[in-house]
Write a protein that holds these residues in place. Structure first.
Motif, short mmCIF file in Angstrom:
data_model
loop_
_atom_site.label_atom_id
_atom_site.label_comp_id
_atom_site.label_asym_id
_atom_site.label_seq_id
_atom_site.Cartn_x
_atom_site.Cartn_y
_atom_site.Cartn_z
N ALA A 43 2.48 2.51 -2.23
CA ALA A 43 1.64 3.71 -2.27
C ALA A 43 1.75 4.47 -0.96
O ALA A 43 1.67 5.70 -0.94
CB ALA A 43 0.19 3.35 -2.53
N HIS A 156 -4.85 2.55 0.07
CA HIS A 156 -5.19 1.50 -0.90
C HIS A 156 -6.68 1.49 -1.23
O HIS A 156 -7.14 0.67 -2.02
CB HIS A 156 -4.77 0.12 -0.38
CG HIS A 156 -3.31 0.07 -0.03
ND1 HIS A 156 -2.79 -0.82 0.86
CD2 HIS A 156 -2.27 0.82 -0.48
CE1 HIS A 156 -1.48 -0.62 0.97
NE2 HIS A 156 -1.15 0.37 0.17
N ARG A 367 4.46 -5.13 -1.83
CA ARG A 367 4.00 -3.76 -1.88
C ARG A 367 2.56 -3.76 -2.41
O ARG A 367 2.08 -4.77 -2.91
CB ARG A 367 4.87 -2.90 -2.81
CG ARG A 367 6.34 -2.85 -2.47
CD ARG A 367 6.64 -2.43 -1.05
NE ARG A 367 6.11 -1.15 -0.61
CZ ARG A 367 6.82 -0.06 -0.35
NH1 ARG A 367 8.13 -0.09 -0.51
NH2 ARG A 367 6.26 1.05 0.08
N SER A 368 1.92 -2.59 -2.34
CA SER A 368 0.54 -2.54 -2.85
C SER A 368 0.52 -2.64 -4.37
O SER A 368 -0.44 -3.14 -4.96
CB SER A 368 -0.16 -1.28 -2.37
OG SER A 368 0.64 -0.15 -2.63
P1 PGA Z 1 2.55 0.14 0.26
O1 PGA Z 1 1.85 -0.39 1.58
O2 PGA Z 1 3.13 -1.00 -0.48
O3 PGA Z 1 1.46 0.85 -0.46
O4 PGA Z 1 3.62 1.11 0.71
C1 PGA Z 1 2.11 -1.61 2.18
C2 PGA Z 1 2.30 -1.45 3.66
O5 PGA Z 1 2.14 -0.34 4.22
O6 PGA Z 1 2.65 -2.41 4.34
#
Ligand code: PGA
Ligand code: ZN
Length: 439
Positions: A43, A156, A367-368
């Motif tokens: 995200a 998030h 990942r998120s």
């Molecule tokens: P993301 O975030 O998977 O939403 O990109 C995870 C992170 O920034 O480590």
């Protein structure tokens, strides 16, 4: 033809932890072995990372992946049929060639990473060994130091707080199992404290508590109290780790902290972080500056790179050339390894190998948007990354990874080695705490 030749590749649309469509690839070999893997989704993405192919339009908010699935069934299956699954790098080179773009934008990083990981699973299955062992070959492995989110923020948690991850690292643990048990106590204590303060409002995308805080610093204070309530010593048993994810709120050297209602220039941002480093036992800090703020990164790296792990996520996007550049400019001393930022296992491993060459910390990361897929647990061990970040200590897409590492630890038995605090590219974490801020 041999038993490990790729016979067929299937794709199916499955669903991730945010209820969004994602790609599952299934690779079948001539000898009957099958490997399966599911693409995760970020995200807070770096602008240079491999992009997921999404269908757009209105169906599922534009997130559908039917086109990416078709590319798996047609272009990738045709290019890879007959290829030996044991030879990951040749397979991945073909995947890269089929896509033909620098950021996997034609067929989608979601298509490529799912197939690349599924090939590795099929090869391991054909050899009758677990994936981590297939990846490790003759090399020694260690169980990773876990980096575990307690409060989730940023992208998030609808930007409820600016900082994205407030995490802990159980640096005092002697085994992976102990490390996870320590985290469980801290997570539970944090939940009790949130409930007592009337601030318990469920969890964010990665399972960390939803951050009902009045300032970013209140989250840090609450984290300290949670460690202490768990009967543990901050800085000795448990260190704090932050993912600032500053690209989300910083641009052109200006940082807009919405919660604290402040706009900071890069020097003020550095001042804020330096103050936190002095007052809290922070052993690791990720993306402290935005990906476009090279000046901020280099100044911060030169000032703090010897005493705190500084991780490039959006800044390095799992790219070996970016890691090499960071080593020369002294901006980071650690690299986050997200296979889907690169798009294939071979490219992700190249970024990790570059990090190792420069004595960087190397952290395999989820990942998120995740699923029950546990490939990254095997990558962290099999590639001997030393550290693993998969989000919090709730929601089964997170717990599946921690639990898989526990199984690997058990399988290793008396030969299991826990990386622990040695995985950090700094000397002793306890020394970090209480030191006055440097310029
Ligand atoms: P993301 O975030 O998977 O939403 O990109 C995870 C992170 O920034 O480590
Ligand atoms: Zn990050």
């Amino acid at each position: 033809m041999s038993a490990t030749s790729i016979r067929a590749i299937r794709a199916r649309r499955v669903w991730d932890s945010r209820g969004r469509p994602t790609v599952e690839a299934q690779v079948e070999l001539d000898g009957g072995a099958i490997g399966r893997a599911i693409a995760p989704a970020g995200a807070s993405r770096g602008s240079r990372e491999a992009v997921d192919l999404r269908d757009g339009g209105t169906r599922f908010g534009g997130y559908d992946v039917l086109a990416a699935c078709e590319f798996v069934r047609n272009d990738l299956a045709n290019a890879l049929r007959g290829q030996d699954a044991i030879d990951q790098s040749t397979s991945d080179a073909r995947i890269v060639a089929v896509d033909g773009t620098p950021n996997k934008s034609r067929i989608g990083g979601n298509a490529t990473v799912a197939v690349s990981m599924a090939i590795a699973h099929a090869a391991a299955a054909a050899r009758g060994v677990p994936l981590w062992k297939h990846l490790a070959g003759d090399h020694a492995v260690r169980l990773p130091l876990p980096e575990v989110q307690i409060f989730g923020g940023g992208a998030h948690a609808s930007r409820r707080v600016d900082v994205q991850d407030f995490m802990v690292m159980p640096i005092g643990a002697w085994t992976f199992g102990d490390a996870i048990a320590i985290v469980a106590e801290v997570y539970r204590a944090a939940g009790e404290l949130m409930a007592e303060a009337g601030k318990l409002a469920g969890v964010a995308d990665e399972g960390g508590y939803w951050p009902m805080f009045g300032s970013n610093e209140e989250a840090l204070d609450m984290l300290m109290r949670a460690i202490e309530r768990a009967g543990l010593s901050p800085g000795n048993d448990v260190a704090i780790s932050l993912d600032i994810a500053a690209s989300e709120f910083g641009r052109n050297g200006v940082y807009k902290l919405a919660l604290d209602d402040r706009e900071l220039d890069r020097d003020e941002m550095a001042g804020l972080l330096t103050d936190w480093l002095a007052r809290y036992p922070i052993a690791s800090i990720e993306d402290p500056f935005a990906e476009d703020d090279r000046v901020g990164w280099i100044r911060f790296g030169e000032a703090h790179g010897r005493r705190v792990q500084i991780i490039g996520d959006d800044y390095l996007t799992t790219s070996a050339p970016h890691v090499d550049r960071a080593a020369i400019e002294h901006s980071c001393n650690a690299v986050l390894i997200k296979p889907n930022q690169a798009g294939t296992l071979t490219e992700a491993h190249a970024a990790l190998a570059a990090g190792r060459r420069h004595r960087f910390g190397t952290i395999v990361s989820a990942r998120s948007g995740e699923t029950e897929d546990v490939t990254i647990a095997h990558l962290a061990v099999g590639w001997d990354a030393g550290q693993l970040k998969v989000g919090s200590f709730a929601r089964s897409e997170r717990m599946a990874k921690w639990n898989e590492v526990l199984r690997i630890e058990e399988a290793l038995g008396s030969s299991a080695v826990f990386a622990g605090a040695d995985a950090l590219p700094i000397q002793r974490v306890a020394k970090v705490f209480g030191k006055p801020p440097t310029g």
